[in-house]
Design a protein around this motif. Sequence first.
Motif, short mmCIF file in Angstrom:
data_model
loop_
_atom_site.label_atom_id
_atom_site.label_comp_id
_atom_site.label_asym_id
_atom_site.label_seq_id
_atom_site.Cartn_x
_atom_site.Cartn_y
_atom_site.Cartn_z
N LEU A 161 0.83 -1.20 0.00
CA LEU A 161 0.00 0.00 0.00
C LEU A 161 0.87 1.26 0.00
N HIS A 162 0.53 2.21 -0.88
CA HIS A 162 1.23 3.48 -0.95
C HIS A 162 0.21 4.61 -0.80
N PHE A 163 0.57 5.60 0.01
CA PHE A 163 -0.30 6.75 0.22
C PHE A 163 0.18 7.94 -0.60
N LEU A 164 -0.76 8.64 -1.23
CA LEU A 164 -0.46 9.88 -1.93
C LEU A 164 -1.54 10.91 -1.58
N SER A 165 -1.13 12.15 -1.43
CA SER A 165 -2.11 13.24 -1.28
C SER A 165 -2.46 13.78 -2.66
N PHE A 166 -3.66 14.29 -2.82
CA PHE A 166 -4.13 14.70 -4.15
C PHE A 166 -3.24 15.80 -4.74
N ASN A 167 -2.59 16.59 -3.88
CA ASN A 167 -1.75 17.69 -4.37
C ASN A 167 -0.27 17.35 -4.37
N ARG A 168 0.07 16.08 -4.08
CA ARG A 168 1.47 15.65 -4.10
C ARG A 168 1.55 14.24 -4.68
N LEU A 169 1.13 14.10 -5.91
CA LEU A 169 1.16 12.80 -6.57
C LEU A 169 2.57 12.47 -7.06
N ARG A 170 2.86 11.19 -7.14
CA ARG A 170 4.13 10.73 -7.69
C ARG A 170 3.85 9.80 -8.86
N ALA A 171 4.45 10.11 -9.99
CA ALA A 171 4.17 9.37 -11.22
C ALA A 171 4.53 7.89 -11.10
N HIS A 172 5.65 7.59 -10.45
CA HIS A 172 6.11 6.20 -10.35
C HIS A 172 5.12 5.35 -9.57
N ASP A 173 4.75 5.81 -8.37
CA ASP A 173 3.80 5.05 -7.54
C ASP A 173 2.44 4.94 -8.21
N LEU A 174 2.01 6.03 -8.82
CA LEU A 174 0.68 6.04 -9.43
C LEU A 174 0.62 5.12 -10.65
N PHE A 175 1.66 5.14 -11.47
CA PHE A 175 1.66 4.34 -12.69
C PHE A 175 1.74 2.85 -12.39
N TYR A 176 2.59 2.47 -11.43
CA TYR A 176 2.79 1.05 -11.15
C TYR A 176 1.80 0.49 -10.13
N GLY A 177 0.91 1.31 -9.64
CA GLY A 177 -0.14 0.80 -8.77
C GLY A 177 -1.16 -0.01 -9.57
N ARG A 178 -1.37 -1.25 -9.19
CA ARG A 178 -2.33 -2.09 -9.90
C ARG A 178 -3.76 -1.63 -9.65
N ARG A 179 -3.98 -1.03 -8.49
CA ARG A 179 -5.31 -0.53 -8.14
C ARG A 179 -5.14 0.84 -7.50
N VAL A 180 -5.87 1.83 -8.02
CA VAL A 180 -5.83 3.18 -7.46
C VAL A 180 -7.17 3.45 -6.79
N ILE A 181 -7.13 3.71 -5.50
CA ILE A 181 -8.33 4.02 -4.73
C ILE A 181 -8.25 5.49 -4.33
N ILE A 182 -9.28 6.23 -4.64
CA ILE A 182 -9.26 7.67 -4.38
C ILE A 182 -10.48 8.06 -3.56
N LEU A 183 -10.26 8.87 -2.53
CA LEU A 183 -11.38 9.34 -1.73
C LEU A 183 -12.22 10.33 -2.55
N GLU A 184 -13.51 10.38 -2.26
CA GLU A 184 -14.43 11.19 -3.06
C GLU A 184 -14.03 12.66 -3.08
N THR A 185 -13.67 13.21 -1.93
CA THR A 185 -13.27 14.62 -1.87
C THR A 185 -11.98 14.85 -2.64
N ALA A 186 -11.05 13.90 -2.56
CA ALA A 186 -9.79 14.02 -3.29
C ALA A 186 -10.04 14.03 -4.79
N ALA A 187 -11.00 13.24 -5.26
CA ALA A 187 -11.33 13.21 -6.69
C ALA A 187 -11.86 14.57 -7.15
N LYS A 188 -12.65 15.20 -6.30
CA LYS A 188 -13.17 16.53 -6.65
C LYS A 188 -12.06 17.57 -6.60
N ASN A 189 -11.17 17.46 -5.62
CA ASN A 189 -10.10 18.44 -5.47
C ASN A 189 -9.07 18.35 -6.60
N LEU A 190 -8.90 17.16 -7.15
CA LEU A 190 -7.93 16.98 -8.23
C LEU A 190 -8.26 17.86 -9.45
#
Length: 212
Positions: free
Chosen positions: A172-201
């Motif tokens: 499990l890797h944690f990312l904040s909506f305003n501090r994403l990392r391309a490496h973790d995000l790309f190689y994550g097999r499953r991306v789970i995003i909180l509803e508020t974070a999706a709106k804030n993005l």
Amino acid sequence: MEKKVYSVDGKELRTINLDDQVFGLPVNEDVIYYAINNELANMRVGTACTKDRSEVHGSNAKPYKQKGTGRARRGDKKSPITVGGGTMFGPKPRDYSYAMPKKAKRLAMKSILSLKAQTDRLTVIEDFTVESGRTKDLVKILNNFAKDERTVLILKDDDAKIKQAGRNIPSLHFLSFNRLRAHDLFYGRRVIILETAAKNLAGFYNSEEGAE
């Protein structure tokens, strides 16, 4: 783009409209590649160091005379071709980091989010926290969406309780909506995003601040 919002129990609650400028763009593979390489280069410590012939401890004396021995001409024992001598063309401490254009970095993040959304690897769930801070409570929630696979959880803020609960989960890797990392995000097999974070993005990556 419409996505379903799930409860922490894995039940459908409602639908949410995700911004097409963040989640519905054509995937730019080139800029994703450059963003990941940039992050990996910036993480390099660059402390590898070898000694050349001027730094190796040893005598400067000529080991034997120039002529008459039938052997090759030799200068001193610190020569790179001698055991214990200096290293030829070895690494020296250096800074591998470099800056990537802000617009390109922002496009890379949006391309990865679009890729995950278009391949159904992105799941939106209701906002939650883990008040107990216990790992098993977070695992119980995650098992409803991802099991034994590399997972990225995008948070709406710096939630210390969730991070405390998830620090013992190696996949499990944690990312904040305003501090994403391309490496973790790309190689994550499953991306789970909180509803508020999706709106804030949407607001973050479509603003000047998101280019930072």
